[in-house]
Each structure stands twice: as structure tokens, then as C-alpha cells.
Motif scaffolding. Sequence first.
Motif, PDB file in Angstrom:
ATOM      1  N   HIS A  35       0.810  -1.217   0.000  1.00 54.34           N
ATOM      2  CA  HIS A  35       0.000   0.000   0.000  1.00 54.34           C
ATOM      3  C   HIS A  35       0.845   1.270   0.000  1.00 54.34           C
ATOM      4  O   HIS A  35       0.334   2.348   0.308  1.00 54.34           O
ATOM      5  N   THR A  36       2.106   1.138  -0.384  1.00 54.02           N
ATOM      6  CA  THR A  36       2.956   2.325  -0.487  1.00 54.02           C
ATOM      7  C   THR A  36       2.335   3.358  -1.417  1.00 54.02           C
ATOM      8  O   THR A  36       2.392   4.563  -1.171  1.00 54.02           O
ATOM      9  N   TRP A  37       1.696   2.895  -2.472  1.00 46.88           N
ATOM     10  CA  TRP A  37       1.109   3.811  -3.457  1.00 46.88           C
ATOM     11  C   TRP A  37       0.018   4.688  -2.846  1.00 46.88           C
ATOM     12  O   TRP A  37      -0.183   5.828  -3.277  1.00 46.88           O
ATOM     13  N   VAL A  38      -0.685   4.178  -1.824  1.00 47.36           N
ATOM     14  CA  VAL A  38      -1.775   4.934  -1.204  1.00 47.36           C
ATOM     15  C   VAL A  38      -1.255   6.203  -0.531  1.00 47.36           C
ATOM     16  O   VAL A  38      -1.946   7.219  -0.478  1.00 47.36           O
ATOM     17  N   PHE A  39      -0.023   6.147  -0.042  1.00 48.70           N
ATOM     18  CA  PHE A  39       0.565   7.277   0.682  1.00 48.70           C
ATOM     19  C   PHE A  39       1.563   8.058  -0.169  1.00 48.70           C
ATOM     20  O   PHE A  39       2.251   8.949   0.320  1.00 48.70           O
ATOM     21  N   SER A  40       1.618   7.724  -1.441  1.00 51.58           N
ATOM     22  CA  SER A  40       2.568   8.345  -2.367  1.00 51.58           C
ATOM     23  C   SER A  40       2.154   9.778  -2.711  1.00 51.58           C
ATOM     24  O   SER A  40       0.977  10.124  -2.697  1.00 51.58           O
ATOM     25  N   ASP A  41       3.158  10.590  -3.055  1.00 53.49           N
ATOM     26  CA  ASP A  41       2.887  11.944  -3.553  1.00 53.49           C
ATOM     27  C   ASP A  41       2.835  11.988  -5.074  1.00 53.49           C
ATOM     28  O   ASP A  41       2.649  13.060  -5.655  1.00 53.49           O
ATOM     29  N   ASP A  42       2.999  10.845  -5.726  1.00 54.20           N
ATOM     30  CA  ASP A  42       2.947  10.803  -7.185  1.00 54.20           C
ATOM     31  C   ASP A  42       1.560  11.264  -7.652  1.00 54.20           C
ATOM     32  O   ASP A  42       0.537  10.760  -7.158  1.00 54.20           O
ATOM     33  N   PRO A  43       1.482  12.198  -8.590  1.00 56.80           N
ATOM     34  CA  PRO A  43       0.176  12.712  -9.023  1.00 56.80           C
ATOM     35  C   PRO A  43      -0.761  11.631  -9.559  1.00 56.80           C
ATOM     36  O   PRO A  43      -1.974  11.695  -9.336  1.00 56.80           O
ATOM     37  N   ASP A  44      -0.217  10.629 -10.254  1.00 55.81           N
ATOM     38  CA  ASP A  44      -1.069   9.558 -10.766  1.00 55.81           C
ATOM     39  C   ASP A  44      -1.614   8.686  -9.642  1.00 55.81           C
ATOM     40  O   ASP A  44      -2.788   8.293  -9.655  1.00 55.81           O
ATOM     41  N   ASP A  45      -0.767   8.362  -8.655  1.00 53.40           N
ATOM     42  CA  ASP A  45      -1.251   7.607  -7.500  1.00 53.40           C
ATOM     43  C   ASP A  45      -2.352   8.370  -6.783  1.00 53.40           C
ATOM     44  O   ASP A  45      -3.385   7.801  -6.408  1.00 53.40           O
ATOM     45  N   ARG A  46      -2.154   9.675  -6.579  1.00 52.94           N
ATOM     46  CA  ARG A  46      -3.156  10.484  -5.874  1.00 52.94           C
ATOM     47  C   ARG A  46      -4.473  10.527  -6.655  1.00 52.94           C
ATOM     48  O   ARG A  46      -5.551  10.421  -6.086  1.00 52.94           O
ATOM     49  N   ARG A  47      -4.364  10.661  -7.982  1.00 55.62           N
ATOM     50  CA  ARG A  47      -5.566  10.731  -8.813  1.00 55.62           C
ATOM     51  C   ARG A  47      -6.322   9.410  -8.773  1.00 55.62           C
ATOM     52  O   ARG A  47      -7.564   9.393  -8.663  1.00 55.62           O
ATOM     53  N   ILE A  48      -5.612   8.295  -8.865  1.00 51.83           N
ATOM     54  CA  ILE A  48      -6.251   6.986  -8.856  1.00 51.83           C
ATOM     55  C   ILE A  48      -6.978   6.761  -7.537  1.00 51.83           C
ATOM     56  O   ILE A  48      -8.115   6.277  -7.513  1.00 51.83           O
ATOM     57  N   LEU A  49      -6.347   7.122  -6.432  1.00 50.57           N
ATOM     58  CA  LEU A  49      -6.994   6.977  -5.130  1.00 50.57           C
ATOM     59  C   LEU A  49      -8.226   7.872  -5.031  1.00 50.57           C
ATOM     60  O   LEU A  49      -9.292   7.431  -4.586  1.00 50.57           O
ATOM     61  N   ARG A  50      -8.083   9.107  -5.468  1.00 52.42           N
ATOM     62  CA  ARG A  50      -9.191  10.062  -5.390  1.00 52.42           C
ATOM     63  C   ARG A  50     -10.375   9.598  -6.224  1.00 52.42           C
ATOM     64  O   ARG A  50     -11.518   9.625  -5.773  1.00 52.42           O
ATOM     65  N   GLU A  51     -10.101   9.155  -7.465  1.00 49.94           N
ATOM     66  CA  GLU A  51     -11.185   8.727  -8.341  1.00 49.94           C
ATOM     67  C   GLU A  51     -11.856   7.452  -7.824  1.00 49.94           C
ATOM     68  O   GLU A  51     -13.081   7.297  -7.923  1.00 49.94           O
ATOM     69  N   ALA A  52     -11.049   6.535  -7.262  1.00 52.49           N
ATOM     70  CA  ALA A  52     -11.617   5.276  -6.768  1.00 52.49           C
ATOM     71  C   ALA A  52     -12.545   5.522  -5.582  1.00 52.49           C
ATOM     72  O   ALA A  52     -13.627   4.925  -5.495  1.00 52.49           O
ATOM     73  N   THR A  53     -12.131   6.373  -4.677  1.00 52.27           N
ATOM     74  CA  THR A  53     -12.964   6.620  -3.506  1.00 52.27           C
ATOM     75  C   THR A  53     -14.165   7.493  -3.859  1.00 52.27           C
ATOM     76  O   THR A  53     -15.253   7.308  -3.301  1.00 52.27           O
ATOM     77  N   ALA A  54     -13.994   8.397  -4.803  1.00 57.95           N
ATOM     78  CA  ALA A  54     -15.101   9.279  -5.184  1.00 57.95           C
ATOM     79  C   ALA A  54     -16.243   8.525  -5.852  1.00 57.95           C
ATOM     80  O   ALA A  54     -17.392   8.955  -5.791  1.00 57.95           O
ATOM     81  N   ARG A  55     -15.944   7.389  -6.473  1.00 63.97           N
ATOM     82  CA  ARG A  55     -16.998   6.635  -7.168  1.00 63.97           C
ATOM     83  C   ARG A  55     -17.686   5.628  -6.245  1.00 63.97           C
ATOM     84  O   ARG A  55     -18.587   4.900  -6.663  1.00 63.97           O
ATOM     85  N   SER A  56     -17.282   5.580  -4.983  1.00 64.36           N
ATOM     86  CA  SER A  56     -17.770   4.550  -4.069  1.00 64.36           C
ATOM     87  C   SER A  56     -19.095   4.948  -3.448  1.00 64.36           C
ATOM     88  O   SER A  56     -19.147   5.825  -2.583  1.00 64.36           O
TER      89      SER A  56
END
Length: 204
Positions: A35-56
Amino acid sequence: MTRIIADISVSLDGFVTGPDPGPHSGLGAGGMALHTWVFSDDPDDRRILREATARSGAVVLGRRLFDVVDGPKGWDDSIGYGAGEVGKPAFVVVTSSPPKSVRLTGLDWTFVTTGLSDAVTTARKRAEAASSDSGKNLDVVLMGGGASIGSALEAGLVDVLTLHLAPVVLGSGTPLFTGTAPRTLVQRSVISTSTATHLTYDVL
């Protein structure tokens, strides 16, 4: 249309936890690397997390995972499902018996004792109601654990499979796939970051 999306992080050798997971170490030995990606500052990681939770619109999880996230070392205001990203969706737990008490009383918990299929049906109704209230198409997300997602795939309940493939080999732990019946997947997207390869498939 409300989709059923299985979304989980997995190691290169197919494990969703490290060895010896339990209430005080939910991801097992070395499992936090998934789950390192969940706490990453990478813009793509942040976007993927944001979009996944926003659609829930609703989230399904198994009892063992519930015991981890509701346990003393589980979720809090800074660590949890989409913490800091979105509002709080309904959570539906598949269990043989509801817990006597819940620590995370600020979350909307429903406990289904009649099996995974009924839990998914309950979650779909909650997601559809949330979609109607918000005016947005929201989905059901199966967040795990691995046995719940494997069972859902086996039962043909999953529309979309999203894997966050972490660059780690755990050697043992909780496998995602254990004798699952063959399924045809159609690859929809691949996004590589420094912490994970994010894979999305339609399940046929």
C-alpha cells in the motif's frame, strides 16, 4: 449504472497480505509495502486513489478485514477508506454473526449474515440510493479481503477488477486467487508509477 468493482493491492507473487496477518498486523509481515502507493505523492497515484474513492457508493468487506479496520490499530481520521479524499460511503460487512460493538461508530455499517451475494445486493441498493441523492453514478467497491474478492469472482458478481500491483515479492501470505474458476478479462487501462502498476479489467 452501478457496477461491482473489486479493488485490491497485490504483490508480484499474488498475495494481498504478508505472512501471519491478524488483528494487530492486518497486512502481515511486510504487507504494508503493498500500500505504499496509497501514501505516495505521485500525481497519478493520488488521482487513482481520489477517483476510486469518489466513485464509491457503498463498500463491501469481509469480517476478518472488518476486525482489522475496526480494531485498536485500525482506521482513524488519517488512515481509512479514502481518508482525506471523500465523504464516507456505506460499509457492508459479510459475517456469520454481527459484532457486539463497533469502535468506528462514525461510519455507516451494515452487517449481512446471509452470504456474499446478499451483501452485494444490499450494497448495490445503498449505492443506487447514494447515486440518486448525489446525481452521480456511484459503484459498489469490494475492498477485500482476498477471500471475499476471490469468492465474488467465483460467483460471477464482479463487473470490474482493479489491481494495484506492488513491486514486492512477499513469498507467502494471503493469496488473491486460490483455484478460482477461469474468467475472461478485458484489459481497460494500465498506469505505471514509481510505487505500483495500476491495472483495470472488465470481467466477462
